[in-house]
Design a protein around this motif. Structure first.
Motif, short mmCIF file in Angstrom:
data_model
loop_
_atom_site.label_atom_id
_atom_site.label_comp_id
_atom_site.label_asym_id
_atom_site.label_seq_id
_atom_site.Cartn_x
_atom_site.Cartn_y
_atom_site.Cartn_z
N ARG A 67 0.81 -1.22 0.00
CA ARG A 67 0.00 0.00 0.00
C ARG A 67 0.85 1.27 0.00
NH1 ARG A 67 -3.61 -3.23 3.30
NH2 ARG A 67 -5.38 -3.76 1.96
N LEU A 68 2.15 1.12 0.14
CA LEU A 68 3.05 2.29 0.08
C LEU A 68 3.81 2.34 -1.24
CD1 LEU A 68 4.46 2.02 3.71
CD2 LEU A 68 2.84 3.72 2.85
N ALA A 69 3.52 1.42 -2.14
CA ALA A 69 4.27 1.32 -3.40
C ALA A 69 4.19 2.61 -4.23
CB ALA A 69 3.77 0.13 -4.22
N ASP A 70 3.09 3.36 -4.08
CA ASP A 70 2.95 4.61 -4.83
C ASP A 70 3.53 5.79 -4.08
OD1 ASP A 70 1.66 3.30 -6.92
OD2 ASP A 70 -0.32 3.58 -6.02
N GLY A 71 4.11 5.55 -2.92
CA GLY A 71 4.73 6.61 -2.15
C GLY A 71 4.08 6.78 -0.79
N ALA A 103 8.06 -3.78 15.92
CA ALA A 103 8.68 -2.45 15.86
C ALA A 103 7.90 -1.53 14.92
CB ALA A 103 10.14 -2.57 15.40
N ALA A 104 7.47 -2.05 13.78
CA ALA A 104 6.75 -1.24 12.79
C ALA A 104 5.33 -0.93 13.25
CB ALA A 104 6.71 -1.96 11.45
N MET A 105 4.66 -1.90 13.84
CA MET A 105 3.25 -1.73 14.20
C MET A 105 3.03 -0.66 15.26
SD MET A 105 1.58 -5.44 13.91
CE MET A 105 1.96 -6.46 12.50
N LEU A 106 4.03 -0.41 16.05
CA LEU A 106 3.95 0.66 17.04
C LEU A 106 3.58 1.98 16.35
CD1 LEU A 106 4.51 1.72 19.95
CD2 LEU A 106 6.87 2.05 19.23
N TYR A 107 4.08 2.18 15.15
CA TYR A 107 3.84 3.42 14.41
C TYR A 107 2.73 3.30 13.36
CZ TYR A 107 8.16 4.84 16.62
OH TYR A 107 9.11 5.15 17.55
N LEU A 108 2.52 2.12 12.81
CA LEU A 108 1.59 1.97 11.69
C LEU A 108 0.14 1.71 12.09
CD1 LEU A 108 3.70 -0.13 9.16
CD2 LEU A 108 3.37 2.35 9.25
N ALA A 109 -0.11 1.36 13.33
CA ALA A 109 -1.48 1.08 13.77
C ALA A 109 -2.37 2.30 13.52
CB ALA A 109 -1.50 0.70 15.24
N GLY A 110 -3.42 2.11 12.75
CA GLY A 110 -4.38 3.17 12.47
C GLY A 110 -4.01 4.09 11.33
N VAL A 111 -2.82 3.96 10.77
CA VAL A 111 -2.41 4.82 9.66
C VAL A 111 -3.08 4.34 8.37
CG1 VAL A 111 -0.45 5.66 8.30
CG2 VAL A 111 -0.21 5.35 10.77
N LYS A 112 -3.62 5.29 7.61
CA LYS A 112 -4.32 4.97 6.36
C LYS A 112 -3.57 5.54 5.16
CE LYS A 112 -8.77 4.92 8.67
NZ LYS A 112 -10.11 5.49 8.74
N ASN A 113 -3.75 4.89 4.01
CA ASN A 113 -3.18 5.43 2.78
C ASN A 113 -4.12 6.51 2.24
OD1 ASN A 113 -5.27 4.05 1.49
ND2 ASN A 113 -3.94 2.61 0.43
N ASP A 114 -3.80 7.07 1.09
CA ASP A 114 -4.61 8.16 0.53
C ASP A 114 -6.01 7.71 0.12
OD1 ASP A 114 -2.62 10.00 0.97
OD2 ASP A 114 -1.80 9.86 -1.07
N ASP A 115 -6.22 6.41 -0.04
CA ASP A 115 -7.55 5.89 -0.37
C ASP A 115 -8.38 5.61 0.88
OD1 ASP A 115 -6.96 5.93 -3.11
OD2 ASP A 115 -6.09 3.91 -3.03
N GLY A 116 -7.82 5.89 2.05
CA GLY A 116 -8.53 5.66 3.30
C GLY A 116 -8.46 4.24 3.83
N VAL A 117 -7.62 3.41 3.23
CA VAL A 117 -7.48 2.02 3.66
C VAL A 117 -6.35 1.93 4.69
CG1 VAL A 117 -7.00 -0.34 2.91
CG2 VAL A 117 -8.24 1.21 1.39
N PRO A 118 -6.61 1.34 5.85
CA PRO A 118 -5.54 1.17 6.84
C PRO A 118 -4.38 0.37 6.23
CG PRO A 118 -7.66 0.70 7.83
CD PRO A 118 -7.90 0.84 6.36
N LEU A 119 -3.16 0.84 6.47
CA LEU A 119 -1.99 0.19 5.89
C LEU A 119 -1.85 -1.27 6.29
CD1 LEU A 119 0.70 3.01 6.21
CD2 LEU A 119 -0.63 2.36 4.19
N LEU A 120 -2.30 -1.60 7.50
CA LEU A 120 -2.14 -2.98 7.99
C LEU A 120 -3.36 -3.84 7.72
CD1 LEU A 120 -0.38 -2.18 11.39
CD2 LEU A 120 0.67 -2.91 9.23
N TYR A 121 -4.37 -3.32 7.03
CA TYR A 121 -5.59 -4.08 6.73
C TYR A 121 -5.26 -5.20 5.75
CZ TYR A 121 -10.35 -4.99 5.04
OH TYR A 121 -11.53 -5.58 4.69
N ALA A 122 -5.61 -6.43 6.12
CA ALA A 122 -5.26 -7.59 5.30
C ALA A 122 -6.26 -7.87 4.19
CB ALA A 122 -5.11 -8.83 6.19
N GLY A 123 -7.44 -7.26 4.25
CA GLY A 123 -8.45 -7.52 3.23
C GLY A 123 -8.28 -6.66 2.00
N THR A 124 -9.23 -6.80 1.08
CA THR A 124 -9.21 -5.96 -0.13
C THR A 124 -10.33 -4.95 -0.03
OG1 THR A 124 -10.63 -7.51 -1.29
CG2 THR A 124 -8.25 -7.78 -1.56
N ARG A 125 -10.21 -3.92 -0.78
CA ARG A 125 -11.23 -2.87 -0.73
C ARG A 125 -11.47 -2.30 -2.08
NH1 ARG A 125 -11.50 2.21 3.30
NH2 ARG A 125 -13.70 2.07 3.55
#
Length: 165
Positions: free
Chosen positions: A41-45, A143-165
């Motif tokens: 989900r960060l591949a576009d920046g 180590a990463a999840m401490l910072y990534l929990a709740g963070v969303k990409n520009d489409d509003g999808v949580p970065l750690l969400y395992a499903g598709t949207r």
């Protein structure tokens, strides 16, 4: 491509584990790890939201610290397996955790017993994870999840969400 820079690591994250000369290599590997756990989900920046982008960069920095410590643990284990003590200096035989090296005039600094004791708890987790892929991945993900929990990409999808949207 790394999602952060040494300047961010040093000045914003206040990191002091990874030396400048190793940072680009380690940050690239840390960013690759974030790509895996965020399902690319960060591949576009980085997200355009400044707070979210900062959290992603801090996650990369936290993973960098762990990756570098794991690398040091691996080197120490290889050195110990090879009988890795060195002689030199006015004090005779020296060995232990190397904290810095210099090429000019061959300077090597070792951690003092008090420095090693202060870092023992953090190093314990690193040494336990070294050599075990599953434990290593858990250490890095924590180590990463401490910072990534709740963070969303520009489409509003949580970065750690395992499903598709």
């Amino acid at each position: 491509m790394a999602y952060t820079t040494f300047t961010f690591y040093e000045q914003i994250y206040h990191g002091n584990v990874v030396p400048a000369e190793d940072f680009d290599r380690i940050a690239d590997r840390a960013s690759d790890f974030l790509d895996v756990i965020t399902f690319d989900r960060l591949a576009d920046g980085l997200p355009s939201d400044e707070r979210a982008a900062t959290k992603v960069q801090k996650a990369v920095c936290a993973v960098c610290d762990k990756l570098y410590q794991l690398e040091l643990a691996d080197k120490q284990a290889l050195s110990a397996a090879a009988g890795g003590t060195s002689s030199g200096g006015a004090g005779g035989v020296t060995s232990g955790v190397i904290t810095s090296k210099s090429a000019g005039s061959e300077s090597i600094s070792y951690a003092s017993p008090s420095e090693m004791a202060n870092g023992a708890k953090a190093w314990s987790a690193v040494y336990q994870a070294a050599g075990d892929a599953q434990e290593t991945n858990k250490l890095l993900a924590d180590a990463a999840m401490l910072y990534l929990a709740g963070v969303k990409n520009d489409d509003g999808v949580p970065l750690l969400y395992a499903g598709t949207r």
